[in-house]
Design a protein around this motif. Structure first.
Motif, PDB file in Angstrom:
ATOM      1  N   ARG A  87       1.440   2.410  -5.940  1.00  0.00           N
ATOM      2  CA  ARG A  87       1.895   3.327  -4.882  1.00  0.00           C
ATOM      3  C   ARG A  87       1.188   4.672  -5.008  1.00  0.00           C
ATOM      4  O   ARG A  87       0.716   5.244  -4.008  1.00  0.00           O
ATOM      5  N   GLN A  90      -2.460   4.322  -3.888  1.00  0.00           N
ATOM      6  CA  GLN A  90      -2.644   4.273  -2.435  1.00  0.00           C
ATOM      7  C   GLN A  90      -2.480   5.655  -1.812  1.00  0.00           C
ATOM      8  O   GLN A  90      -3.188   5.999  -0.863  1.00  0.00           O
ATOM      9  N   ASP A  93      -5.749   7.514  -2.579  1.00  0.00           N
ATOM     10  CA  ASP A  93      -6.979   6.789  -2.234  1.00  0.00           C
ATOM     11  C   ASP A  93      -7.757   6.419  -3.489  1.00  0.00           C
ATOM     12  O   ASP A  93      -8.991   6.531  -3.544  1.00  0.00           O
ATOM     13  N   THR A  95      -9.068   3.729  -6.371  1.00  0.00           N
ATOM     14  CA  THR A  95      -9.451   2.317  -6.429  1.00  0.00           C
ATOM     15  C   THR A  95      -9.456   1.759  -7.843  1.00  0.00           C
ATOM     16  O   THR A  95      -9.753   0.572  -8.029  1.00  0.00           O
ATOM     17  N   ALA A 127      -4.707  -4.688  -2.137  1.00  0.00           N
ATOM     18  CA  ALA A 127      -4.873  -3.261  -1.874  1.00  0.00           C
ATOM     19  C   ALA A 127      -6.281  -2.760  -2.193  1.00  0.00           C
ATOM     20  O   ALA A 127      -6.604  -1.601  -1.905  1.00  0.00           O
TER      21      ALA A 127
END
Length: 267
Positions: A87, A90, A93, A95, A127
């Motif tokens: 969470r 995300q 942003d 990775t 994701a």
């Protein structure tokens, strides 16, 4: 080469136990940008776990305004904990999330860790986020490799830090060789041994990059990070210098020195 800094590059500056006026993430973002670095790995920084959506949005906006992207680092592989970090990833942003088998509250067996990761990794795959498990002395490198291989996901790999494994009597070159094909992230941290007072025993401690025992060029030849898109994150083991101001000044000087050395390897 993508070079990043870690919150471990500012270790003595943000720990409230030693710093009279600890800096926060905003300060670390500003210092990272001022050094011309575009990546900050927020690693083992537990405060991030309590950030509200508004705080995460503000941190992301500051990073965007200063040209600093983020990676995350934590400890533990329970599905609940990894879900929390997904969470956060995300929202920022991110990775890549670095983690370790053990946390302060969980010490799974390799079999248990494998099952936990198999539960958590599919959500990370969807994701587009990768988990990188760090090499360190509490888990044999061969065990770490076996678990990552058994899970068999392109979104699960290894964060390579060969310095950590010396404490378990693993040779850094062996750690690099065992993990090279699975590496997703590199912690660049040089180290050396020195005799203790009276010549009774040794101290294993950090040292500026290029002055210690890390075979950086051998590591790069084995892992090929530029070809693989693997980021190199600068960390430190800066010894305490007796007071906060002196230690933090040394920490900043090491960061500058290590950046200069790492950048010089590309010339």
């Amino acid at each position: 080469m993508t070079i990043g800094l870690s919150t471990y590059s500012f270790f003595w500056q943000w720990h409230a136990e030693t710093a009279p006026n600890p800096i926060g993430l905003d300060g670390m973002v500003e210092k990272t940008a001022d050094l011309g670095v575009g990546l900050l790995q927020i690693c083992d920084y537990p405060q991030i776990e309590s950030y509200t959506d508004a705080q995460l949005k503000a941190l992301k906006a500051l990073g965007d305004s200063r040209g600093v992207a983020f990676e995350l680092g934590t400890r533990g592989v329970t599905p609940e904990h990894l879900a929390l970090y997904l969470r956060l990833a995300q929202a920022l942003d991110v990775t890549l999330v670095r983690s370790m088998f053990y946390s302060a509250t969980s010490r799974p067996t390799p079999e248990q860790a494998g099952r936990m990761l198999k539960d958590a990794v599919p959500t990370y795959e969807r994701a587009g986020v990768t988990i990188a498990l760090e090499t360190y002395e509490q888990v044999p490198t061969a065990t770490l490799v076996d678990v990552v291989t058994a899970v068999g996901s392109p979104n699960l790999g290894i964060c390579l830090d060969p310095a950590n494994c010396v404490a378990a009597l693993e040779h850094p070159d062996d750690v690099v060789r065992r993990t090279a094909a699975l590496v997703k992230n590199i912690h660049v941290k040089d180290f050396s041994f020195s005799r203790k007072d009276g010549w009774v025993g040794f101290t294993l401690a950090g040292i500026p990059l290029g002055e210690g025992l890390l075979d950086y060029h051998g590591l790069i030849a084995a892992v090929r990070p530029d070809e693989q898109g693997i980021h190199q994150i600068i960390e430190h083991w800066v010894p305490w210098q007796g007071d906060s101001a002196t230690t933090c000044d040394l920490e900043d000087r090491w960061t500058v020195s290590n950046l200069e050395t790492l950048r010089s390897y590309r010339k």
